[in-house]
Motif scaffolding. Structure first.
Motif, PDB file in Angstrom:
ATOM      1  N   GLU A 199      -1.519 -14.519  -0.080  1.00 25.32           N
ATOM      2  CA  GLU A 199      -2.874 -14.484   0.452  1.00 25.32           C
ATOM      3  C   GLU A 199      -3.132 -13.249   1.307  1.00 25.32           C
ATOM      4  O   GLU A 199      -4.241 -12.729   1.334  1.00 25.32           O
ATOM      5  CB  GLU A 199      -3.142 -15.743   1.271  1.00 25.32           C
ATOM      6  CG  GLU A 199      -3.131 -17.004   0.440  1.00 25.32           C
ATOM      7  CD  GLU A 199      -3.361 -18.240   1.277  1.00 25.32           C
ATOM      8  OE1 GLU A 199      -3.837 -18.133   2.423  1.00 25.32           O
ATOM      9  OE2 GLU A 199      -3.051 -19.335   0.769  1.00 25.32           O
ATOM     10  N   LYS A 200      -2.105 -12.794   2.026  1.00 27.37           N
ATOM     11  CA  LYS A 200      -2.298 -11.684   2.960  1.00 27.37           C
ATOM     12  C   LYS A 200      -1.012 -10.868   3.064  1.00 27.37           C
ATOM     13  O   LYS A 200       0.063 -11.418   3.257  1.00 27.37           O
ATOM     14  CB  LYS A 200      -2.664 -12.236   4.339  1.00 27.37           C
ATOM     15  CG  LYS A 200      -2.856 -11.202   5.404  1.00 27.37           C
ATOM     16  CD  LYS A 200      -4.194 -10.515   5.259  1.00 27.37           C
ATOM     17  CE  LYS A 200      -4.379  -9.540   6.420  1.00 27.37           C
ATOM     18  NZ  LYS A 200      -4.961  -8.301   6.013  1.00 27.37           N
ATOM     19  N   ILE A 201      -1.147  -9.558   2.942  1.00 23.14           N
ATOM     20  CA  ILE A 201      -0.019  -8.652   3.171  1.00 23.14           C
ATOM     21  C   ILE A 201      -0.187  -8.061   4.558  1.00 23.14           C
ATOM     22  O   ILE A 201      -1.227  -7.490   4.883  1.00 23.14           O
ATOM     23  CB  ILE A 201       0.034  -7.553   2.092  1.00 23.14           C
ATOM     24  CG1 ILE A 201       0.398  -8.187   0.749  1.00 23.14           C
ATOM     25  CG2 ILE A 201       1.028  -6.462   2.476  1.00 23.14           C
ATOM     26  CD1 ILE A 201       0.416  -7.226  -0.417  1.00 23.14           C
ATOM     27  N   HIS A 202       0.845  -8.224   5.394  1.00 20.94           N
ATOM     28  CA  HIS A 202       0.788  -7.754   6.775  1.00 20.94           C
ATOM     29  C   HIS A 202       1.360  -6.353   6.929  1.00 20.94           C
ATOM     30  O   HIS A 202       0.881  -5.566   7.746  1.00 20.94           O
ATOM     31  CB  HIS A 202       1.538  -8.729   7.691  1.00 20.94           C
ATOM     32  CG  HIS A 202       0.982 -10.105   7.623  1.00 20.94           C
ATOM     33  ND1 HIS A 202      -0.210 -10.456   8.206  1.00 20.94           N
ATOM     34  CD2 HIS A 202       1.431 -11.225   6.993  1.00 20.94           C
ATOM     35  CE1 HIS A 202      -0.474 -11.728   7.958  1.00 20.94           C
ATOM     36  NE2 HIS A 202       0.510 -12.218   7.212  1.00 20.94           N
ATOM     37  N   SER A 203       2.398  -6.060   6.162  1.00 20.33           N
ATOM     38  CA  SER A 203       2.973  -4.718   6.218  1.00 20.33           C
ATOM     39  C   SER A 203       3.680  -4.390   4.906  1.00 20.33           C
ATOM     40  O   SER A 203       4.104  -5.280   4.181  1.00 20.33           O
ATOM     41  CB  SER A 203       3.952  -4.567   7.390  1.00 20.33           C
ATOM     42  OG  SER A 203       5.103  -5.347   7.173  1.00 20.33           O
ATOM     43  N   VAL A 204       3.751  -3.089   4.663  1.00 21.46           N
ATOM     44  CA  VAL A 204       4.439  -2.573   3.486  1.00 21.46           C
ATOM     45  C   VAL A 204       5.358  -1.458   3.970  1.00 21.46           C
ATOM     46  O   VAL A 204       4.924  -0.559   4.694  1.00 21.46           O
ATOM     47  CB  VAL A 204       3.443  -2.001   2.455  1.00 21.46           C
ATOM     48  CG1 VAL A 204       4.179  -1.414   1.269  1.00 21.46           C
ATOM     49  CG2 VAL A 204       2.451  -3.060   2.027  1.00 21.46           C
ATOM     50  N   ILE A 234       8.603   1.414  -3.029  1.00 20.84           N
ATOM     51  CA  ILE A 234       8.179   0.299  -2.192  1.00 20.84           C
ATOM     52  C   ILE A 234       9.441  -0.511  -1.888  1.00 20.84           C
ATOM     53  O   ILE A 234      10.081  -1.024  -2.797  1.00 20.84           O
ATOM     54  CB  ILE A 234       7.123  -0.584  -2.884  1.00 20.84           C
ATOM     55  CG1 ILE A 234       5.864   0.242  -3.166  1.00 20.84           C
ATOM     56  CG2 ILE A 234       6.813  -1.814  -2.025  1.00 20.84           C
ATOM     57  CD1 ILE A 234       4.834  -0.500  -4.003  1.00 20.84           C
ATOM     58  N   LYS A 235       9.802  -0.571  -0.618  1.00 17.70           N
ATOM     59  CA  LYS A 235      11.036  -1.244  -0.214  1.00 17.70           C
ATOM     60  C   LYS A 235      10.814  -2.710   0.132  1.00 17.70           C
ATOM     61  O   LYS A 235      11.591  -3.575  -0.249  1.00 17.70           O
ATOM     62  CB  LYS A 235      11.645  -0.517   0.975  1.00 17.70           C
ATOM     63  CG  LYS A 235      12.914  -1.158   1.514  1.00 17.70           C
ATOM     64  CD  LYS A 235      13.423  -0.456   2.746  1.00 17.70           C
ATOM     65  CE  LYS A 235      14.630  -1.171   3.328  1.00 17.70           C
ATOM     66  NZ  LYS A 235      15.043  -0.564   4.594  1.00 17.70           N
ATOM     67  N   GLU A 236       9.747  -2.977   0.885  1.00 18.34           N
ATOM     68  CA  GLU A 236       9.575  -4.329   1.428  1.00 18.34           C
ATOM     69  C   GLU A 236       8.105  -4.626   1.655  1.00 18.34           C
ATOM     70  O   GLU A 236       7.330  -3.753   2.016  1.00 18.34           O
ATOM     71  CB  GLU A 236      10.336  -4.403   2.748  1.00 18.34           C
ATOM     72  CG  GLU A 236      10.357  -5.749   3.400  1.00 18.34           C
ATOM     73  CD  GLU A 236      11.250  -5.728   4.640  1.00 18.34           C
ATOM     74  OE1 GLU A 236      12.248  -6.455   4.635  1.00 18.34           O
ATOM     75  OE2 GLU A 236      10.932  -4.982   5.581  1.00 18.34           O
ATOM     76  N   ILE A 237       7.764  -5.888   1.449  1.00 20.55           N
ATOM     77  CA  ILE A 237       6.411  -6.372   1.695  1.00 20.55           C
ATOM     78  C   ILE A 237       6.512  -7.580   2.608  1.00 20.55           C
ATOM     79  O   ILE A 237       7.267  -8.520   2.322  1.00 20.55           O
ATOM     80  CB  ILE A 237       5.726  -6.792   0.375  1.00 20.55           C
ATOM     81  CG1 ILE A 237       5.682  -5.631  -0.601  1.00 20.55           C
ATOM     82  CG2 ILE A 237       4.328  -7.338   0.643  1.00 20.55           C
ATOM     83  CD1 ILE A 237       5.346  -6.050  -2.019  1.00 20.55           C
TER      84      ILE A 237
END
Length: 114
Positions: free
Chosen positions: A24-29, A108-111
């Motif tokens: 629903e929501k990505i806070h950081s990438v 892209i390492k982490e979501i």
């Protein structure tokens, strides 16, 4: 500024991941950016802020950039060295028979999401 195009590509990838995983929501990438990738970190961050604010999924999300050092390899003396500090010429033997081992990555390492 190709950084905006890079950001659009990241957002497309994250949108797909979000759909596949019901996010629903990505806070950081967190991305890993090679020193010689050709992408300028502060321009990437500015482009991210602008583009992410226009999507519900990534609005107010943070882009975290991890810099990966550029390392070259000398075919003559078989040593590895810092590319940015020495360029194409091996600091050990002066050879120009070198090539880049790493440092041009963009991953892209982490979501972090809910």
């Amino acid at each position: 500024m190709h950084e905006l195009g890079v950001v659009f590509r990241i957002i497309d990838d994250l949108t797909e991941v979000g759909k596949e995983n019901e996010i629903e929501k990505i806070h950081s990438v967190t991305i890993q950016l090679g020193e010689v990738s050709g992408v300028v970190p502060h321009l990437l961050t500015d482009a991210w802020k602008w583009a992410a604010a226009r999507t519900e999924l990534m609005k107010d999300s943070e882009l975290i950039i991890e810099t990966l050092p550029a390392v070259s390899y000398c075919e003559d003396c078989k040593c590895e060295y810092e590319t940015v500090a020495h360029g194409k010429t091996c600091p050990n033997c002066g050879s120009v028979h070198t090539y880049l081992l790493k440092g041009n990555e963009f991953l892209i390492k982490e979501i972090a999401a809910t």
